[in-house]
Each structure stands twice: as structure tokens, then as C-alpha cells.
Scaffold this motif. Sequence first.
Motif, PDB file in Angstrom:
ATOM      1  N   ARG A   1     -38.436 -10.154 -36.744  1.00 39.12           N
ATOM      2  CA  ARG A   1     -37.563 -10.736 -37.769  1.00 39.12           C
ATOM      3  C   ARG A   1     -38.009 -10.326 -39.171  1.00 39.12           C
ATOM      4  O   ARG A   1     -37.191 -10.085 -40.051  1.00 39.12           O
ATOM      5  N   ALA A   2     -39.325 -10.261 -39.379  1.00 43.01           N
ATOM      6  CA  ALA A   2     -39.861  -9.967 -40.712  1.00 43.01           C
ATOM      7  C   ALA A   2     -39.783  -8.487 -41.061  1.00 43.01           C
ATOM      8  O   ALA A   2     -39.686  -8.135 -42.242  1.00 43.01           O
ATOM      9  N   THR A   3     -39.817  -7.617 -40.038  1.00 43.79           N
ATOM     10  CA  THR A   3     -39.914  -6.184 -40.307  1.00 43.79           C
ATOM     11  C   THR A   3     -38.701  -5.382 -39.855  1.00 43.79           C
ATOM     12  O   THR A   3     -38.494  -4.256 -40.333  1.00 43.79           O
ATOM     13  N   GLY A   4     -37.930  -5.921 -38.909  1.00 38.37           N
ATOM     14  CA  GLY A   4     -36.837  -5.157 -38.328  1.00 38.37           C
ATOM     15  C   GLY A   4     -37.295  -4.149 -37.291  1.00 38.37           C
ATOM     16  O   GLY A   4     -36.462  -3.401 -36.753  1.00 38.37           O
ATOM     17  N   GLU A   5     -38.586  -4.108 -36.972  1.00 40.21           N
ATOM     18  CA  GLU A   5     -39.125  -3.138 -36.036  1.00 40.21           C
ATOM     19  C   GLU A   5     -38.715  -3.489 -34.599  1.00 40.21           C
ATOM     20  O   GLU A   5     -39.064  -4.546 -34.074  1.00 40.21           O
ATOM     21  N   ALA A   6     -37.971  -2.582 -33.954  1.00 43.65           N
ATOM     22  CA  ALA A   6     -37.405  -2.861 -32.639  1.00 43.65           C
ATOM     23  C   ALA A   6     -38.463  -2.987 -31.557  1.00 43.65           C
ATOM     24  O   ALA A   6     -38.264  -3.700 -30.567  1.00 43.65           O
ATOM     25  N   ARG A   7     -39.602  -2.318 -31.725  1.00 50.40           N
ATOM     26  CA  ARG A   7     -40.622  -2.365 -30.671  1.00 50.40           C
ATOM     27  C   ARG A   7     -41.144  -3.779 -30.454  1.00 50.40           C
ATOM     28  O   ARG A   7     -41.498  -4.153 -29.338  1.00 50.40           O
ATOM     29  N   TYR A   8     -41.204  -4.565 -31.516  1.00 45.25           N
ATOM     30  CA  TYR A   8     -41.669  -5.943 -31.373  1.00 45.25           C
ATOM     31  C   TYR A   8     -40.652  -6.782 -30.591  1.00 45.25           C
ATOM     32  O   TYR A   8     -41.025  -7.616 -29.766  1.00 45.25           O
ATOM     33  N   LEU A   9     -39.386  -6.555 -30.852  1.00 46.46           N
ATOM     34  CA  LEU A   9     -38.350  -7.251 -30.104  1.00 46.46           C
ATOM     35  C   LEU A   9     -38.378  -6.850 -28.634  1.00 46.46           C
ATOM     36  O   LEU A   9     -38.269  -7.701 -27.739  1.00 46.46           O
ATOM     37  N   ASP A  10     -38.525  -5.570 -28.366  1.00 42.03           N
ATOM     38  CA  ASP A  10     -38.593  -5.108 -26.985  1.00 42.03           C
ATOM     39  C   ASP A  10     -39.766  -5.753 -26.246  1.00 42.03           C
ATOM     40  O   ASP A  10     -39.634  -6.169 -25.087  1.00 42.03           O
ATOM     41  N   ALA A  11     -40.916  -5.847 -26.915  1.00 41.49           N
ATOM     42  CA  ALA A  11     -42.085  -6.453 -26.289  1.00 41.49           C
ATOM     43  C   ALA A  11     -41.855  -7.942 -26.042  1.00 41.49           C
ATOM     44  O   ALA A  11     -42.278  -8.486 -25.009  1.00 41.49           O
ATOM     45  N   ALA A  12     -41.180  -8.619 -26.973  1.00 38.66           N
ATOM     46  CA  ALA A  12     -40.887 -10.038 -26.793  1.00 38.66           C
ATOM     47  C   ALA A  12     -39.987 -10.251 -25.581  1.00 38.66           C
ATOM     48  O   ALA A  12     -40.173 -11.206 -24.805  1.00 38.66           O
ATOM     49  N   LYS A  13     -39.004  -9.382 -25.397  1.00 36.28           N
ATOM     50  CA  LYS A  13     -38.137  -9.480 -24.225  1.00 36.28           C
ATOM     51  C   LYS A  13     -38.941  -9.300 -22.936  1.00 36.28           C
ATOM     52  O   LYS A  13     -38.745 -10.037 -21.956  1.00 36.28           O
ATOM     53  N   GLU A  14     -39.833  -8.318 -22.938  1.00 39.14           N
ATOM     54  CA  GLU A  14     -40.644  -8.073 -21.748  1.00 39.14           C
ATOM     55  C   GLU A  14     -41.599  -9.229 -21.483  1.00 39.14           C
ATOM     56  O   GLU A  14     -41.897  -9.554 -20.331  1.00 39.14           O
ATOM     57  N   ALA A  15     -42.088  -9.851 -22.551  1.00 33.38           N
ATOM     58  CA  ALA A  15     -42.925 -11.038 -22.378  1.00 33.38           C
ATOM     59  C   ALA A  15     -42.135 -12.158 -21.723  1.00 33.38           C
ATOM     60  O   ALA A  15     -42.611 -12.826 -20.796  1.00 33.38           O
ATOM     61  N   ALA A  16     -40.908 -12.374 -22.188  1.00 36.78           N
ATOM     62  CA  ALA A  16     -40.069 -13.439 -21.614  1.00 36.78           C
ATOM     63  C   ALA A  16     -39.722 -13.136 -20.166  1.00 36.78           C
ATOM     64  O   ALA A  16     -39.675 -14.044 -19.323  1.00 36.78           O
ATOM     65  N   ARG A  17     -39.470 -11.880 -19.868  1.00 36.21           N
ATOM     66  CA  ARG A  17     -39.147 -11.513 -18.492  1.00 36.21           C
ATOM     67  C   ARG A  17     -40.329 -11.832 -17.577  1.00 36.21           C
ATOM     68  O   ARG A  17     -40.153 -12.379 -16.481  1.00 36.21           O
ATOM     69  N   TYR A  18     -41.534 -11.513 -18.036  1.00 36.61           N
ATOM     70  CA  TYR A  18     -42.717 -11.801 -17.226  1.00 36.61           C
ATOM     71  C   TYR A  18     -42.900 -13.306 -17.048  1.00 36.61           C
ATOM     72  O   TYR A  18     -43.165 -13.795 -15.941  1.00 36.61           O
ATOM     73  N   VAL A  19     -42.775 -14.046 -18.143  1.00 38.81           N
ATOM     74  CA  VAL A  19     -42.968 -15.500 -18.079  1.00 38.81           C
ATOM     75  C   VAL A  19     -42.026 -16.118 -17.061  1.00 38.81           C
ATOM     76  O   VAL A  19     -42.437 -16.929 -16.212  1.00 38.81           O
ATOM     77  N   MET A  20     -40.754 -15.761 -17.117  1.00 38.03           N
ATOM     78  CA  MET A  20     -39.792 -16.362 -16.193  1.00 38.03           C
ATOM     79  C   MET A  20     -40.031 -15.908 -14.753  1.00 38.03           C
ATOM     80  O   MET A  20     -39.647 -16.608 -13.809  1.00 38.03           O
ATOM     81  N   SER A  21     -40.686 -14.779 -14.559  1.00 38.61           N
ATOM     82  CA  SER A  21     -41.029 -14.359 -13.200  1.00 38.61           C
ATOM     83  C   SER A  21     -42.087 -15.257 -12.587  1.00 38.61           C
ATOM     84  O   SER A  21     -42.301 -15.240 -11.373  1.00 38.61           O
ATOM     85  N   ARG A  22     -42.747 -16.042 -13.423  1.00 40.40           N
ATOM     86  CA  ARG A  22     -43.763 -17.004 -12.951  1.00 40.40           C
ATOM     87  C   ARG A  22     -43.208 -18.424 -12.916  1.00 40.40           C
ATOM     88  O   ARG A  22     -43.958 -19.390 -12.891  1.00 40.40           O
ATOM     89  N   SER A  23     -41.894 -18.556 -12.871  1.00 38.44           N
ATOM     90  CA  SER A  23     -41.275 -19.876 -12.772  1.00 38.44           C
ATOM     91  C   SER A  23     -40.963 -20.207 -11.320  1.00 38.44           C
ATOM     92  O   SER A  23     -40.800 -19.316 -10.480  1.00 38.44           O
ATOM     93  N   HIS A  24     -40.869 -21.506 -11.054  1.00 37.08           N
ATOM     94  CA  HIS A  24     -40.630 -22.005  -9.707  1.00 37.08           C
ATOM     95  C   HIS A  24     -39.507 -23.038  -9.755  1.00 37.08           C
ATOM     96  O   HIS A  24     -39.355 -23.744 -10.754  1.00 37.08           O
ATOM     97  N   PRO A  25     -38.743 -23.181  -8.681  1.00 39.53           N
ATOM     98  CA  PRO A  25     -37.702 -24.214  -8.659  1.00 39.53           C
ATOM     99  C   PRO A  25     -38.302 -25.615  -8.739  1.00 39.53           C
ATOM    100  O   PRO A  25     -39.259 -25.930  -8.023  1.00 39.53           O
TER     101      PRO A  25
END
Length: 431
Positions: free
Chosen positions: A232-256
Motif C-alpha cells: 500500500r505504501a510503495t505500490g510494489e507488486a511483489r509485496y502484494l504477491d507475497a501477501a497473497k501467497e502467505a494467505a494461501r498458505y495460512v488457509m491451507s492450515r485451516s480445519h473444519p
Amino acid sequence: MGRYGQAALEALNFIEAQRAPGTAVWRSNDHPKARPAHTLYHGAGGVILLLLELHAQSGEPALMEKAIAAGDEILAHIETLGELSVNASTGWGGYVFVLGELAKATGLDRYRDGAVACLARVEAAATPLGAGVGWIEPMPFSDITGFTGDREIYDQSVGAAGVILTLLYAQDLYPGALPLAVAAGERLLEVGEATPDGLRWRMMADMPFQFTAPNFAHGGAGVGYALLQLHRATGEARYLDAAKEAARYVMSRSHPVGAGRLVCHNEDTRKPIFYLCACHGPAGTGRLLLELHAVTGEAQWAQALDQLVAGIAGAGAPEERSAGFWNNHGQCCGDAGVGEFALLLARRTGGPAYLDLARRCAEVILGASEAEDGQRRWRQAEHRDRPDFIQAQTGYMQGAAGIASFLQHLDGVLAGEPVKIAMPDWPAMEA
């Protein structure tokens, strides 16, 4: 003022009754031998935030006078400090935020100067590492784990991700804040572990014990959130891409859990435990998902957030206490943190169910309190694995100040005049 606001004032009365003799600050808990503390997490720094909020609501001069007196004592205290962690809770980062908020509220240069001095200590402690910078400090929680030694710390609670959020908060105070945050972000990109499920970060380099925590305080959700705010502060897309990948990993560790899902506290254990709170539950991890949806508009993040909120209901919270939602009602580990997140969701989405959740959290909080002689306190266990170690604390993240902050916030929301000082690790009330 409603009953929640009245309860907040009663909590302040309890805190005031713990004032250390001859000082402008307070004992960390109500034990007669307890010592005064100054930090944001356990001490005067967090109480100051409550005083500023209550003053903004009422305009009562005595509240500001107490905040200023405690702020001056913090200024004197930090002059005596030598080595100190850079972290955002008990270290230089926490003092940056408290003094910065005092500067905003009072217009007094001495608090701004104090915040800048703390920022300079953060910068001086940075070590060039790989593609950027990091912070090498004594291993956190050695008193609990028994492991000692210096490590590079990555996480939001006590490491580089938390420092990034402090630096982003302080951009107007310190010219070097954003460049240093970028350098720290580059290092976090470099040390993220690529897996088939996304990017993961452990709490520190060379983890000496099994503790892969996917959530906010010590895991990838907190790192991803910091990188998203850096985007948000820089507009740098790589940080956004990494945040998405972090969220994808986190949700892969979720359980019903019921009709929803919850992310495990530690993925290295055979039987998962699900925290519900800010440190390791939806009230923390959900911030990453909320902000990803706000930035990208992608439905998957809103859907994932809905699953986590449904997981809170599936666990029976707040009325039922599960293994990961124990006898704690504070901002970090308990009902106040869940309630604050519910108020954030209510403001951002307009959903009435979120306001209802916040009310229910408040009712549980009031029901668990001890009220006597105009004072209100909460005797609770800070640590899940030490259920018999009960204290009535005064501070923000684990005690009466933070609980009162939530109660006054809810009271203000219901009256149509909300007041809340948002921490550097909280999303803005407006997207």
C-alpha cells in the motif's frame, strides 16, 4: 454514557488504585509487590492509550493530565534504557507508537522528539542481511522454552514484520522510516519458505524447537499483513504477491469447525488447537484476509474471512470456552480482541451480525469481571498452558486497560460517536 462505557470507567478506577507510590505510572497487576511497568503491552504505555480515548470522548481535563504525566515518566524511563528489543509490544516500537499518539493528542514536541529517538534506536539496531536488513536479538520466550541465543526474528509480534508496521506508522515522524521498512521487506521476501501451499515464515531463523505457527503473531499471516501494508505504501507488486501467497498458505492450515474453518495454532502438533483471538486466531489472521479483499477485490479472500468468522461461531464463542479460548478476556488472547475485530468488520461491511458478536463479547467480559467499590477488574490467565497462574493486570494487551478500551469503543459505536486509537497492526476503520 451506556453500561459498557461505565464499566470502562470502573476499570480505569481499578487501574488508578494500582498507581505506584510516588510515580505517575501503575503497577502491572494488583499484587502489592508488583512493580510498575512502562511498556505498551503490560504497562503505562497501554494505559495512556485508554486515557487518550476516554479524553477524546469526554473532554475531561484530568484524563489528559494523567496521560501527560505518565508520558513524561516514560520519556524519563527510556533515557535510562540500554539494550532493548525493537519489537512493537515491549520494545522501542511500542514506545514509538505511544509517544507518537501523545504527540498527536497534545501537540507537544517532546513526545514527537521521544518517538524519533526511539526510531533512531530501531534503525541503529538493524543489521544488513542478504537483500535488505533484519534484527538479530536474544531469542524470545527463553524463560518459557529454555532455549537461548541470538536469532534473526521475522514475526509480527516481536520481529521484523512488526517493525515494518511501526515504521509505516511513523513515516511522518522519521524520514528514514519508509526506506528502512522497504529494506526489511526485501529481507522478509528473501527468507520466506516456498511450499506447494504458498509462502511460509517461521517466527525466527534456525528455529530450535517445533513451533510452526501459521497465524498472525508469530507466523505467515502477520508477515503477509506487513508486506501487504508495505505494498500500500510503495505500490510494489511483489509485496502484494507475497501477501497473497502467505494467505494461501495460512488457509491451507485451516480445519473444519462447525460451519466454518479455523487455522491451527501450531501445525507441528498431532492434535490441533484453535485459538480464536488476535494473536493466533481469526481476530488477527482475518486482518490479512480483510485487507487483501480491500486491495484486490478478489472474492476468495472475503470468502476465507467468512469461513474464519463462522469458525468462531462453530467453536461456540464467546459464551463457550474452548481449549484455544481460555480464561482470558484481553486484547491479545481473549474476548476484547475478538470484540474489537467484530467492530472493525461491522464498520467495514455494515453487517449487523458483527455488532451482535461484539455485544456478546462485552457481555461475557462483564460477566467475568469483579466489581466492587467503583472498581472493575478481571482475574485471568495470560498463558493457555499456565491456567492456574491468575492475575488482575492493568495493562493493554493482557489487562484492564485493553478491556476498557474495547468497552468504551463499543459504547461509542452504539451511541454513534466511536473513538478508537488503532494500533499499527490494525486496519483502518475505512477501507
